[in-house]
Motif scaffolding. Structure first.
Motif, PDB file in Angstrom:
ATOM      1  N   UNK A  45       3.430   3.640  -5.945  1.00 41.74           N
ATOM      2  CA  UNK A  45       4.432   4.709  -5.782  1.00 41.74           C
ATOM      3  C   UNK A  45       3.770   6.075  -5.641  1.00 41.74           C
ATOM      4  N   UNK A  46       2.644   6.269  -6.313  1.00 43.58           N
ATOM      5  CA  UNK A  46       1.950   7.561  -6.266  1.00 43.58           C
ATOM      6  C   UNK A  46       1.026   7.683  -5.060  1.00 43.58           C
ATOM      7  N   UNK A  47       0.820   6.590  -4.342  1.00 39.91           N
ATOM      8  CA  UNK A  47      -0.062   6.642  -3.182  1.00 39.91           C
ATOM      9  C   UNK A  47      -1.511   6.864  -3.544  1.00 39.91           C
ATOM     10  N   UNK A  48      -1.967   6.199  -4.586  1.00 42.12           N
ATOM     11  CA  UNK A  48      -3.325   6.428  -5.083  1.00 42.12           C
ATOM     12  C   UNK A  48      -4.385   5.926  -4.107  1.00 42.12           C
ATOM     13  N   UNK A  49      -4.158   4.766  -3.517  1.00 46.86           N
ATOM     14  CA  UNK A  49      -5.182   4.148  -2.676  1.00 46.86           C
ATOM     15  C   UNK A  49      -4.996   4.569  -1.228  1.00 46.86           C
ATOM     16  N   UNK A  50      -6.056   5.123  -0.642  1.00 47.77           N
ATOM     17  CA  UNK A  50      -6.008   5.514   0.759  1.00 47.77           C
ATOM     18  C   UNK A  50      -7.057   4.772   1.555  1.00 47.77           C
TER      19      UNK A  50
END
Length: 321
Positions: free
Chosen positions: A103-108
């Motif tokens: 949900x936080x978009x940690x992995x890019x």
């Protein structure tokens, strides 16, 4: 998670959001050049993103602490309590933290993950741990000063390795550094080995940071493997092991994190109940008010899980009596 030190979780979010970290097999698709956290900020409100980061820090700390509590339960001849601690630790890491990270978009992208880690390791190397060491010396906590100084040096080496890996990833030239080897530290039950309140608070902040680093780096490792970069995955995994089994564990010894199984269960119950009744319901209300429905649903579901964890820990405590 928040069970052990809700205050420190909140204090340490900024220091650790920057810091390097990983966790299991979570791979989030990330358009090239679009930092995951920036996309998450557009997808959810600022308060929701802050609450997700706080949740991740708490879940990572619970995972690390509960595994140590499980080992202590085994030492005392309470295998069922040991299994309960370990199974709960897996839930905190593999379900709760991974969902919050998504949900936080940690992995890019691999490059974005490395940049995030470089920033975090730079902060810990140049600012956080050096500052903690200086304060510990001022307060007469020389063991803590020595440990903080050692970890600061380690984080500098991690930063340099990640910088080299970033050059390899972005240019296609060179070799990803070999992973570091963790010098695993055993964590027996015991009282704190520091006396100053400031040192104890700094140890708590540092432990939350190292636990989150382990979780994030594990996530980054899984993404690297899914993209075919096994050398980078190994670097993430080796660094994650240092953060958890060497840094977190060494700090846990000085902090007196592990006590008797009875005390560890009581501490876990208090924390789980706080999350179930106060922390996560509050996050859910804030997310719902901001229109972040997926996050609100996650917070509500996690609150229900924590209530079940509290009940299971209470039942385990009752069986010890």
């Amino acid at each position: 998670m928040f069970r052990h030190s809700i205050r420190t979780l909140l204090v340490g979010v900024c220091a650790l959001a920057v810091a390097s970290q990983t966790g299991p097999a979570l791979a989030l698709a990330a358009p090239a050049g679009a930092p995951a956290q920036a996309r998450a900020a557009r997808a959810v409100g600022a308060q929701t993103l802050a609450d997700l980061n706080t949740a991740m820090k708490g879940e990572a700390f619970a995972h690390a602490s509960y595994n140590l509590y499980g080992t202590q339960a085994d030492r005392e001849g309470h295998p069922s309590a040991g299994r309960l601690f370990r199974s709960t630790a897996r839930t905190e890491l593999n379900e709760h933290l991974r969902e919050a990270a998504a949900l936080a978009g940690v992995v890019g992208t691999n490059a974005a993950n490395l940049r995030q880690a470089v920033n975090g390791e730079t902060y810990e190397h140049q600012v956080m741990y050096r500052g903690f060491a200086a304060q510990a010396r001022q307060d007469g906590d020389m063991k803590a000063a020595e440990l903080f100084t050692e970890i600061a040096a380690d984080e500098g080496r991690h930063r340099d390795a990640f910088r080299t890996a970033l050059t390899v990833v972005t240019t296609g030239h060179g070799t990803v550094p070999a992973p570091p080897q963790a010098n695993e530290v055993a964590v027996p039950a015991g009282l704190p080995q520091v006396h100053a309140a400031r040192t104890r608070a700094n140890l708590d902040t540092a432990m939350h940071g190292e636990a989150l680093a382990y979780a994030k780096y594990t996530l980054f490792a899984a993404h690297a493997r899914q993209t075919g970069n096994t050398a980078l995955a190994r670097l993430w995994e080796g660094t994650a092991a240092v953060e958890l089994h060497e840094h977190f564990a060494g700090e846990a010894v000085l902090a007196g994190l592990v006590r008797s199984t009875r005390e560890n269960l009581r501490k876990a119950i208090t924390g789980e109940r706080a999350e179930a009744t106060t922390v996560y319901p509050g996050f859910a209300r804030q997310a719902a008010a901001a229109g972040d429905t997926a996050a609100a649903s996650f917070f509500r579901g996690t609150a229900a899980d924590e209530a079940r964890h509290a009940a299971a820990f209470q039942a385990a405590l009752n069986r010890l009596r």
